[in-house]
Design a protein around this motif. Structure first.
Motif, PDB file in Angstrom:
ATOM      1  N   GLN A 136       6.171  20.040  -8.747  1.00 49.67           N
ATOM      2  CA  GLN A 136       5.813  20.445  -7.384  1.00 49.67           C
ATOM      3  C   GLN A 136       5.871  21.963  -7.204  1.00 49.67           C
ATOM      4  OE1 GLN A 136       8.402  18.237  -4.712  1.00 49.67           O
ATOM      5  NE2 GLN A 136       7.960  16.321  -5.782  1.00 49.67           N
ATOM      6  N   GLY A 137       6.208  22.670  -8.282  1.00 52.82           N
ATOM      7  CA  GLY A 137       6.260  24.115  -8.224  1.00 52.82           C
ATOM      8  C   GLY A 137       7.497  24.669  -7.535  1.00 52.82           C
ATOM      9  N   ILE A 138       8.509  23.854  -7.404  1.00 47.73           N
ATOM     10  CA  ILE A 138       9.720  24.279  -6.707  1.00 47.73           C
ATOM     11  C   ILE A 138      10.546  25.197  -7.601  1.00 47.73           C
ATOM     12  CG2 ILE A 138      11.909  23.440  -5.754  1.00 47.73           C
ATOM     13  CD1 ILE A 138      10.363  21.024  -4.711  1.00 47.73           C
ATOM     14  N   ARG A 139      11.071  26.237  -6.999  1.00 47.36           N
ATOM     15  CA  ARG A 139      11.906  27.206  -7.709  1.00 47.36           C
ATOM     16  C   ARG A 139      13.339  27.121  -7.201  1.00 47.36           C
ATOM     17  NH1 ARG A 139       8.794  32.539  -6.184  1.00 47.36           N
ATOM     18  NH2 ARG A 139       8.888  31.431  -4.199  1.00 47.36           N
ATOM     19  N   ARG A 170       8.581  24.513 -15.570  1.00 43.93           N
ATOM     20  CA  ARG A 170       7.250  24.827 -15.042  1.00 43.93           C
ATOM     21  C   ARG A 170       6.372  25.444 -16.129  1.00 43.93           C
ATOM     22  NH1 ARG A 170       9.914  27.281 -10.967  1.00 43.93           N
ATOM     23  NH2 ARG A 170       8.925  29.273 -11.504  1.00 43.93           N
ATOM     24  N   ALA A 171       6.961  26.318 -16.936  1.00 48.21           N
ATOM     25  CA  ALA A 171       6.191  26.918 -18.028  1.00 48.21           C
ATOM     26  C   ALA A 171       5.781  25.854 -19.045  1.00 48.21           C
ATOM     27  CB  ALA A 171       7.006  28.020 -18.704  1.00 48.21           C
ATOM     28  N   ARG A 172       6.687  24.959 -19.377  1.00 50.48           N
ATOM     29  CA  ARG A 172       6.393  23.911 -20.356  1.00 50.48           C
ATOM     30  C   ARG A 172       5.324  22.956 -19.834  1.00 50.48           C
ATOM     31  NH1 ARG A 172       8.903  23.582 -25.668  1.00 50.48           N
ATOM     32  NH2 ARG A 172       8.195  21.586 -26.499  1.00 50.48           N
ATOM     33  N   LEU A 173       5.388  22.695 -18.514  1.00 52.56           N
ATOM     34  CA  LEU A 173       4.426  21.786 -17.896  1.00 52.56           C
ATOM     35  C   LEU A 173       3.134  22.492 -17.496  1.00 52.56           C
ATOM     36  CD1 LEU A 173       6.967  19.926 -15.595  1.00 52.56           C
ATOM     37  CD2 LEU A 173       5.706  18.867 -17.491  1.00 52.56           C
ATOM     38  N   GLN A 174       3.110  23.806 -17.683  1.00 56.54           N
ATOM     39  CA  GLN A 174       1.952  24.633 -17.325  1.00 56.54           C
ATOM     40  C   GLN A 174       1.640  24.542 -15.829  1.00 56.54           C
ATOM     41  OE1 GLN A 174      -1.121  23.322 -20.117  1.00 56.54           O
ATOM     42  NE2 GLN A 174      -0.410  24.786 -21.638  1.00 56.54           N
ATOM     43  N   SER A 233      29.370  15.345 -30.913  1.00 58.18           N
ATOM     44  CA  SER A 233      28.440  16.405 -30.543  1.00 58.18           C
ATOM     45  C   SER A 233      27.214  15.766 -29.926  1.00 58.18           C
ATOM     46  CB  SER A 233      28.053  17.278 -31.742  1.00 58.18           C
ATOM     47  OG  SER A 233      27.411  16.495 -32.730  1.00 58.18           O
ATOM     48  N   PRO A 234      26.612  16.410 -28.931  1.00 56.02           N
ATOM     49  CA  PRO A 234      25.439  15.814 -28.292  1.00 56.02           C
ATOM     50  C   PRO A 234      24.199  15.917 -29.169  1.00 56.02           C
ATOM     51  CG  PRO A 234      25.917  17.966 -27.333  1.00 56.02           C
ATOM     52  CD  PRO A 234      27.039  17.669 -28.285  1.00 56.02           C
ATOM     53  N   SER A 235      23.384  14.893 -29.149  1.00 53.93           N
ATOM     54  CA  SER A 235      22.102  14.936 -29.859  1.00 53.93           C
ATOM     55  C   SER A 235      21.110  15.841 -29.145  1.00 53.93           C
ATOM     56  CB  SER A 235      21.521  13.517 -29.964  1.00 53.93           C
ATOM     57  OG  SER A 235      22.366  12.679 -30.713  1.00 53.93           O
ATOM     58  N   TYR A 236      21.339  16.037 -27.836  1.00 51.99           N
ATOM     59  CA  TYR A 236      20.501  16.920 -27.022  1.00 51.99           C
ATOM     60  C   TYR A 236      21.411  18.014 -26.455  1.00 51.99           C
ATOM     61  CZ  TYR A 236      17.372  12.888 -27.261  1.00 51.99           C
ATOM     62  OH  TYR A 236      16.578  11.854 -27.700  1.00 51.99           O
ATOM     63  N   PRO A 237      21.690  19.059 -27.244  1.00 56.80           N
ATOM     64  CA  PRO A 237      22.677  20.059 -26.831  1.00 56.80           C
ATOM     65  C   PRO A 237      22.258  20.893 -25.636  1.00 56.80           C
ATOM     66  CG  PRO A 237      21.636  20.680 -28.906  1.00 56.80           C
ATOM     67  CD  PRO A 237      21.207  19.284 -28.617  1.00 56.80           C
ATOM     68  N   SER A 238      20.962  20.954 -25.343  1.00 60.15           N
ATOM     69  CA  SER A 238      20.476  21.743 -24.218  1.00 60.15           C
ATOM     70  C   SER A 238      19.425  20.951 -23.457  1.00 60.15           C
ATOM     71  CB  SER A 238      19.862  23.056 -24.714  1.00 60.15           C
ATOM     72  OG  SER A 238      19.121  23.704 -23.700  1.00 60.15           O
ATOM     73  N   TYR A 239      19.213  21.340 -22.200  1.00 61.95           N
ATOM     74  CA  TYR A 239      18.143  20.715 -21.427  1.00 61.95           C
ATOM     75  C   TYR A 239      16.795  20.892 -22.119  1.00 61.95           C
ATOM     76  CZ  TYR A 239      16.993  25.459 -19.787  1.00 61.95           C
ATOM     77  OH  TYR A 239      16.638  26.786 -19.726  1.00 61.95           O
ATOM     78  N   ARG A 240      16.633  21.958 -22.871  1.00 60.89           N
ATOM     79  CA  ARG A 240      15.363  22.195 -23.564  1.00 60.89           C
ATOM     80  C   ARG A 240      15.066  21.066 -24.551  1.00 60.89           C
ATOM     81  NH1 ARG A 240      18.217  26.882 -23.307  1.00 60.89           N
ATOM     82  NH2 ARG A 240      17.285  28.637 -22.172  1.00 60.89           N
ATOM     83  N   ASP A 241      16.094  20.611 -25.248  1.00 66.92           N
ATOM     84  CA  ASP A 241      15.900  19.551 -26.238  1.00 66.92           C
ATOM     85  C   ASP A 241      15.503  18.235 -25.576  1.00 66.92           C
ATOM     86  OD1 ASP A 241      16.953  21.117 -28.609  1.00 66.92           O
ATOM     87  OD2 ASP A 241      18.718  21.158 -27.317  1.00 66.92           O
ATOM     88  N   GLY A 242      16.247  17.874 -24.549  1.00 66.67           N
ATOM     89  CA  GLY A 242      15.985  16.601 -23.899  1.00 66.67           C
ATOM     90  C   GLY A 242      14.683  16.571 -23.132  1.00 66.67           C
ATOM     91  N   TYR A 243      14.439  17.619 -22.336  1.00 64.96           N
ATOM     92  CA  TYR A 243      13.221  17.620 -21.533  1.00 64.96           C
ATOM     93  C   TYR A 243      11.971  17.825 -22.390  1.00 64.96           C
ATOM     94  CZ  TYR A 243      15.643  17.427 -17.058  1.00 64.96           C
ATOM     95  OH  TYR A 243      16.389  17.028 -15.978  1.00 64.96           O
ATOM     96  N   ALA A 244      12.076  18.581 -23.463  1.00 63.74           N
ATOM     97  CA  ALA A 244      10.920  18.740 -24.359  1.00 63.74           C
ATOM     98  C   ALA A 244      10.488  17.376 -24.884  1.00 63.74           C
ATOM     99  CB  ALA A 244      11.259  19.679 -25.507  1.00 63.74           C
TER     100      ALA A 244
END
Length: 285
Positions: A176-179, A235-239, A268-279
């Motif tokens: 939704q473009g929310i910041r 937002r960048a990843r989703l363009q 240890s987490p398999s998804y250490p960062s939001y980048r890993d999980g959301y990607a």
């Protein structure tokens, strides 16, 4: 490990179902208690039950489970709903076990980092004061205390915001473009659904092997990040190029939760960062 080990997950929803799958794959017998057992993974043994009722479910296991995990969530997100789900739910679960003469080796209560009221971006861990201001945190803390004072060894696992399959609130905000506000930065904490279940499985298996565990752990990933940073990245990843003036719909608060205590045990987490999980979520559509 042989199927001599048994687990009962009370309030067996998304996290509990994944936990059950992990341990069932390791030859555990896993009972899943919920009102709608049709939603259980097929590996789990169904127990039709309602934690809001005082009567013990007819399908309660005949033999005491080795481990019991309370993983319920509130249907109604008001004070009465939280009291019914957590405080009354724990009371009923403990009463059912007493009625059947069952004494598991250890109980686990799935709680929330919402029991911490720190709001200035400070780092917190299991030793930090848990003095919740909101009714949700207070009632979770009350339920934690009931479990810890039950007379049965118990461990509380305080999970941060869970995301993963079917949990796409942040993705919807980004689309939704929310910041988020960047001054001051508002830190939030996350854990992928699979890592939440994996931490519970890790602690249960550690206890089952005779290794010591403590009575409280934080379940978070390695990367407590400011919300504006997470949304910018998404937002960048989703363009998504357009932005919205609509404010981010989120409760106030800002803290950074440490998983050092769980990591010190070898988890240890398999998804250490939001980048890993959301990607991964974005890639799967």
């Amino acid at each position: 490990m042989s199927k001599s080990r048994t687990l009962l997950v009370a309030g067996c929803g998304d996290v509990g179902g994944k936990l059950g799958q992990i341990l069932a794959a390791d030859d555990w017998s896993v009972f899943g208690l919920r009102r709608n057992v049709g939603a259980l993974p097929p590996e789990l043994l169904p127990v039709v039950g309602d934690l809001s009722e005082s009567r013990c479910p007819e399908g309660w296991p005949a033999v005491s489970p080795d481990y019991v995990v309370f993983a319920a969530s509130a249907d109604d997100h008001d004070e009465a709903g939280y009291r019914a789900a957590y405080v009354d739910g724990v009371r009923h679960l403990l009463a059912w076990m007493a009625e059947r003469g069952h004494r598991p080796r250890r109980l686990f209560f799935v709680s929330s980092t919402g029991v911490y009221n720190q709001a200035d971006g400070e780092w917190i861990d299991e030793a930090s004061p848990a003095e919740p201001a909101r009714y949700s945190g207070r009632l979770l803390k009350e339920a934690e205390t009931l479990m810890l004072q039950s007379g049965i060894p118990a461990t509380v696992v305080r999970l941060a915001g869970i995301y993963g399959p079917g949990r796409e609130w942040m993705l919807r905000q980004a689309r939704q473009g929310i910041r988020g506000e960047d001054t001051p930065p508002r830190y939030a904490n996350r854990i992928h659904r699979d890592d939440a279940a994996g931490l519970l499985a890790f602690l249960i298996q550690r206890d089952a092997s005779g290794q010591p565990i403590d009575d409280c752990y934080l379940g978070v990933d390695d990367d407590p990040a400011p919300l504006h940073e997470v949304l910018d990245w998404l937002r960048a990843r989703l363009q998504v190029t357009e932005t919205s003036d609509e404010p981010l719909k989120r409760r106030s608060g800002s803290k950074r939760c440490s998983n050092a205590k769980a990591r010190a045990l070898g988890w240890s987490p398999s998804y250490p960062s939001y980048r890993d999980g959301y990607a991964e979520m974005i890639a799967k559509g």
